[in-house]
Design an enzyme around this catalytic site. Structure first.
Site, mmCIF file in Angstrom:
data_model
loop_
_atom_site.group_PDB
_atom_site.id
_atom_site.type_symbol
_atom_site.label_atom_id
_atom_site.label_comp_id
_atom_site.label_asym_id
_atom_site.label_seq_id
_atom_site.Cartn_x
_atom_site.Cartn_y
_atom_site.Cartn_z
ATOM 1 C CD GLN A 228 -1.764 5.255 -0.005
ATOM 2 O OE1 GLN A 228 -2.809 4.796 0.885
ATOM 3 N NE2 GLN A 228 -1.432 4.678 -0.999
ATOM 4 N N GLY A 269 -4.591 2.429 9.628
ATOM 5 C CA GLY A 269 -4.136 2.205 8.458
ATOM 6 C C GLY A 269 -5.159 2.854 7.512
ATOM 7 C CG HIS A 270 -4.053 2.658 3.127
ATOM 8 N ND1 HIS A 270 -3.306 2.598 2.139
ATOM 9 C CD2 HIS A 270 -4.042 1.195 3.638
ATOM 10 C CE1 HIS A 270 -2.842 1.446 1.888
ATOM 11 N NE2 HIS A 270 -3.633 0.694 2.417
ATOM 12 C CG ASN A 271 -8.608 3.217 1.724
ATOM 13 O OD1 ASN A 271 -7.502 2.976 1.571
ATOM 14 N ND2 ASN A 271 -9.620 3.920 1.283
#
Length: 370
Positions: A228, A269-271
């Site tokens: 990440q 969560g990511h993004n």
């Protein structure tokens, strides 16, 4: 998020304060007992003659009529009710009249906290804290016991790090922002000015990214980590509750815009991108790459699946699961009504048959249509 008629702040002022002084500081009109001195904030049902309470909606008129609160923050249409309650104390009741009692009560709680909360820690770095040689900590910042600021990190003026808080390499804490005990602000992540992050929250942990790789012989698969490489960018005036997790982006950044408010135990969560002044209640989960608009609300336990979009001014009911993008403002719910278990199982079985029943109905329509 909750629609409550009243709220209580248990802390009392060390000595009674003239209510008129508070009204002058915060605005509004005071009627009735102009000499009233108050000592505590309380719910309508728990208040006494030294208390201030509030009524946010006319439907709580009956509770107001029976309340013993010395002063009540009310809208103009409830002023007479507040002043004409039975059995008044000496000097009578007081009504603090404003256009928006809920917003005024919020302002009052901030005034109250400033007068009753423990004094802030002394400016400077606690002897047990550690600041890397390459970090920049403003002289007016406060670093609590065992706080850590790593190389290249910046802590701006009037910021505060609680005990055991960690600001990792090249991270940035804006002016006046407070990180509670055991908060982690990950490397390269940043939070703007006047933020508040409650204890135990982690900002910038790795997002959940893994690639499936077949095992030899075709018996299954294993998971290869996808590094990440992004960060987390948080705007100004953001409050994040206790034990939340906000993952860094896989390539770009995870973003929380100005004024976002998160309750406890929330997973971002990511993004994910959260628009300005959006609020989420406890246990909300937002999966990777979802985009939440501005001025949205998500009730407790709501779930937003990955890669979906919510327009501005979308409001999701508690425990709903958002399984498609919502591109029009409004209130949305996706909750199967609760029932006793036997009835629920029957209804669930019927739901599973709906597609077959639909096909049978269409076949009958074709046979009966000339």
């Amino acid at each position: 998020m909750a629609d409550r008629p009243d709220a209580a702040v248990p802390s009392e002022l060390p000595a009674p304060v003239p209510l008129e002084r508070v009204v002058v500081a915060l605005g509004g009109e005071l009627r009735g007992n102009m000499g009233l001195a108050v000592r505590r904030l309380a719910a309508l049902a728990d208040a006494d003659e030294t208390s201030v309470a509030f009524v946010a909606h006319p439907r709580y008129r009956a509770r107001l009529q029976s309340s013993r609160a010395g002063a009540v923050i009310v809208a103009p249409e409830l002023a007479d009710v507040a002043l004409q309650r039975p059995d008044p104390p000496p000097g009578g009741w007081a009504a603090w009249i404003v256009a928006d009692p809920y917003a005024q009560f919020a302002a009052l709680t901030r005034w109250w906290r400033a007068h009753v909360q423990p004094r802030p820690a002394p400016v400077g770095v606690h002897p047990t804290a550690w600041v890397a040689p390459g970090a920049r900590v403003h002289p007016t910042a406060r670093l609590g016991p065992f706080a850590v600021v790593e190389d290249g990190a910046v802590v701006e003026e009037d910021a505060e790090l609680g005990a055991h808080a960690v600001v990792q390499a090249r991270a940035h804490v804006g002016a006046g922002t407070r990180l509670g005990p055991h908060v982690v602000l990950g490397y390269d992540c940043r939070i703007g000015a006047r933020g508040l992050v409650h204890g135990g929250t982690v900002i910038g942990a790795d997002g959940f990214g893994f690639a499936p790789v077949p095992l030899p012989g075709g018996e299954g698969r294993r998971w290869e980590k996808i590094e990440q490489l992004g960060a987390v960018r948080i705007g100004d005036d953001v409050e994040i509750g206790a034990n939340c997790c906000i993952d860094r982006g896989a390539l770009g950044d995870t973003v929380l815009e100005d004024g976002v408010k998160l309750d406890n135990l929330i997973q971002i969560g990511h993004n994910v991108h959260v628009g300005r002044h959006t609020a989420m209640a406890g246990c909300v989960g937002v999966a990777g790459s979802a985009r939440i608009g501005a001025f949205c609300t998500l009730g407790g336990g709501a779930i937003v699946l990955g890669h979906l979009e919510l327009a501005d001014h979308v409001h999701i009911s508690a425990a709903s699961v958002v399984m498609r993008s919502i591109l029009q403002p409004g209130q949305y719910s996706g909750i199967f009504p609760i029932d006793d278990n036997r009835a629920w199982e029957k209804n669930a079985a019927t739901l599973r048959q709906l597609h077959a029943l639909r096909e049978r109905l269409k076949a009958l329509e074709r046979r009966t249509t000339p």
